[in-house]
Enzyme design. Structure first.
Site, PDB file in Angstrom:
ATOM      1  N   SER A 290       0.812  -1.212   0.000  1.00  0.00           N
ATOM      2  CA  SER A 290       0.000   0.000   0.000  1.00  0.00           C
ATOM      3  C   SER A 290       0.851   1.270   0.000  1.00  0.00           C
ATOM      4  O   SER A 290       1.599   1.519  -0.932  1.00  0.00           O
ATOM      5  CB  SER A 290      -0.952  -0.055   1.202  1.00  0.00           C
ATOM      6  OG  SER A 290      -1.896   0.977   1.157  1.00  0.00           O
ATOM      7  N   ASP A 301      10.466   4.980  -9.609  1.00  0.00           N
ATOM      8  CA  ASP A 301      10.051   5.568 -10.881  1.00  0.00           C
ATOM      9  C   ASP A 301      10.791   6.863 -11.194  1.00  0.00           C
ATOM     10  O   ASP A 301      11.015   7.199 -12.360  1.00  0.00           O
ATOM     11  CB  ASP A 301       8.550   5.839 -10.871  1.00  0.00           C
ATOM     12  CG  ASP A 301       7.724   4.574 -11.101  1.00  0.00           C
ATOM     13  OD1 ASP A 301       8.331   3.502 -11.284  1.00  0.00           O
ATOM     14  OD2 ASP A 301       6.488   4.666 -11.101  1.00  0.00           O
ATOM     15  N   LYS A 315      -0.399  -4.074  -3.647  1.00  0.00           N
ATOM     16  CA  LYS A 315      -1.728  -3.511  -3.348  1.00  0.00           C
ATOM     17  C   LYS A 315      -1.837  -2.149  -4.019  1.00  0.00           C
ATOM     18  O   LYS A 315      -1.237  -1.179  -3.567  1.00  0.00           O
ATOM     19  CB  LYS A 315      -1.941  -3.385  -1.843  1.00  0.00           C
ATOM     20  CG  LYS A 315      -3.311  -2.829  -1.457  1.00  0.00           C
ATOM     21  CD  LYS A 315      -3.487  -2.848   0.064  1.00  0.00           C
ATOM     22  CE  LYS A 315      -4.852  -2.292   0.470  1.00  0.00           C
ATOM     23  NZ  LYS A 315      -4.939  -0.836   0.314  1.00  0.00           N
TER      24      LYS A 315
END
Length: 553
Positions: A290, A301, A315
């Site tokens: 999460s 990223d 998740k």
């Protein structure tokens, strides 16, 4: 002419859309009336008297279970559980309790630092006899826990038996709001590398992470290891604020997309960062989920950190609490989230037809996305680490010694006696069980009625059954019998062979009794394979940068 054609096409679709909406609304109304009628007849005519809360509650639970495991209903009696999960706070005494298999009683396992339990003098191993006038004999952990919790400011008398002295002690304890320790430890490690351990994203945790990082920089940190292993997540906003410490202002970190327009949001960095160049390694594992995945995934990223460990949970769903009738609350999944590269890392596809089912997203079906530098990353299946390093695994004997199935409780008894004999011990970075102390523990295990299942023996039994079933056993019987003798249960051998792992287990528990969670975390870093690899990587600037550079095709 084009505008007229488009307008006609839109008008043509409106009756179809309206029909679909009408059909849906009719089905909802019909099914609700059917449900009401069925329960009314059950209540009037069923042979036994029904508990409305139980029967309808089961119906609600089954309905939600067909969706996803995160959409949950909390009736008024359980709303506090939801609030504790969201905030990390509850009103109680601030201690872990556990069931003692030998005594068949609930005992104090670990008081938290500066909390009512520790301040009242409760210690590891204390046997809980009563709370006020209510006896706690033959009660389970949940029952005792419900009596230890209550309104902040309320007091009670707890009666315990201290096993090392046999004395019965009475203590007055005043409950207060307890904040679970979400940042149990941070500190400087070798070679000017800072370390921060965060185990949940609860309210205001970003502020404490910020303070910790600034403090580490003041101490001269040249690199950071950010530990998100076993962090199940929490607040999305706190994750965004933590990432903002390391990346520039006005970068979109997360987009959420749901059925309703209000579920569609963008979360951007809003303040200037603290540091955009310090090398960072984020530690993750299969229980990193999460908000933790938003944090490590965003840093990955944006090529701001190297992610090290094993693949995360996966998740990619967002939940919000919704008020429902009679003071209940619904934790409702409303959206998917997407991190900077545009990917959603949800690992499981929840299908809602035929009562609901789950489907693991296969690696072959995941799509390629790209980091800021152009590195390939994929959606689905969680965050794949830039450098995979598997954690050390505990031997089977450790799980039994830790009390999972050990009716003798030999480990707990040894630790309680050790603590009673030692008013103080060395600091966590230096404490170590001596060989003589380990031999003492070993002799206790041999004298106790300690039993555990060896995995090799279980697998051999299964193999024998399979061989008999397929008709190969008789021909291979001598080999099976020889192997059975070699794999015979030998506790002495196992205690010697697994000495280092068992010592670490004992040391961790003992240190926690003196230095709490901060101490046990610090001690375990000495043995931590992933931690050692993270330190090595930060020191190797060439390898670190290579991991953040796209591979040449």
């Amino acid at each position: 002419m084009k505008k007229i054609i488009i307008s006609l096409l839109i008008l043509a679709t409106l009756p179809v859309m309206a029909q679909v909406d009408n059909d849906h609304n009719f089905k909802v109304t019909k099914d609700l009336e059917v449900f009401t009628d069925i329960y009314r007849y059950l209540d009037m005519m069923y042979v036994d008297t029904l508990d409305a809360d139980e029967v309808i509650g089961n119906g609600i639970d089954q309905m939600l279970r067909s969706l996803d495991p995160y959409t949950e209903y909390y009736p008024e009696s359980k709303v506090k559980n939801l609030q504790q999960m969201l905030t990390g706070k509850y009103a109680g005494i601030g201690a872990l309790i556990r069931y003692n298999q030998q005594l068949k009683r609930v005992v104090i396992d670990e008081p938290y630092k500066d909390m009512p339990a520790a301040e009242a003098g409760l210690k590891k191993g204390d046997i809980i006899l009563s709370i006020d006038d209510t006896l706690m004999t033959n009660k389970d952990v949940s029952y005792v826990s419900s009596h230890l919790r209550g309104d902040a400011g309320s007091s009670f008398i707890i009666k315990v038996k201290r096993p090392t002295t046999g004395k019965i002690l009475k203590m007055k304890v005043t409950r207060r709001s307890i904040q679970l320790p979400y940042l149990p430890y941070y500190g400087m490690q070798e070679n000017q590398i800072g370390y921060i351990n965060l185990n949940s994203f609860t309210e205001n945790c970003a502020k404490d992470v910020r303070r910790a990082f600034i403090d580490l920089k003041r101490q001269g940190a040249k690199g950071l290891i950010f530990d998100l292993r076993n962090n199940g997540g929490g607040s999305l906003q706190q994750a965004v604020e933590i990432v903002n410490m390391f990346v520039p202002k006005d970068i979109t970190l997360v987009r959420t997309k749901g059925k309703l327009a209000r579920a569609n949001r963008e979360y951007k960095t809003t303040v200037e960062p603290i540091d955009t160049v310090m090398p960072i390694v984020v530690l993750v594992n299969g229980n990193t989920a999460s908000a933790s995945e938003i944090t490590c995934g965003s840093l990955q990223d944006l090529d701001r950190a190297v992610v090290l460990g094993t693949r995360t949970f996966g998740k990619g769903l967002v939940q919000v609490p919704v008020d429902v009738a009679y003071n209940g609350q619904l934790k409702l999944t409303t959206a998917h989230y997407y991190i900077p590269s545009g990917r959603c890392i949800q690992a499981i596809n929840y299908k809602h037809k035929n009562g609901g089912s789950v489907e693991q997203v296969a690696d072959s079906l995941t799509r390629v996305f790209h980091t800021a530098n152009g590195r390939e990353v994929r959606d689905g299946g969680g965050i794949k680490p830039d450098l995979e390093v598997k954690a050390d695994t505990l031997p089977n004997i450790c799980f039994y010694l830790a009390g999972a199935r050990d009716s003798s409780e030999v480990l707990l008894n040894y630790e309680v006696d050790f603590i009673a004999k030692h008013p103080s011990i060395a600091t966590p970075d230096k404490f170590e069980l001596t060989d003589a102390e380990y031999d003492d523990f070993k002799q206790r295990v041999l004298k106790a009625d300690f039993k555990y299942d060896r995995e090799t023996e279980k697998y051999l039994k299964d193999l024998v059954k399979l061989a008999k079933f397929e008709g190969y056993y008789d021909d291979a019987k001598p080999e099976f019998e020889a192997l059975q003798k070699k794999l015979k249960h030998n506790v002495v051998k196992d205690l010697d062979y697994n000495k280092e792992a068992i010592k670490q287990l004992i040391e961790t528990d003992i240190v926690a009794a003196y230095y709490y969670q901060a101490g046990s975390t610090q001690l375990n870093l000495r043995y931590d394979r992933q931690m050692k690899e993270a330190i090595r990587l930060i020191q190797n600037k060439i390898e670190y940068q290579k991991l953040l550079t796209p591979k040449k095709k």
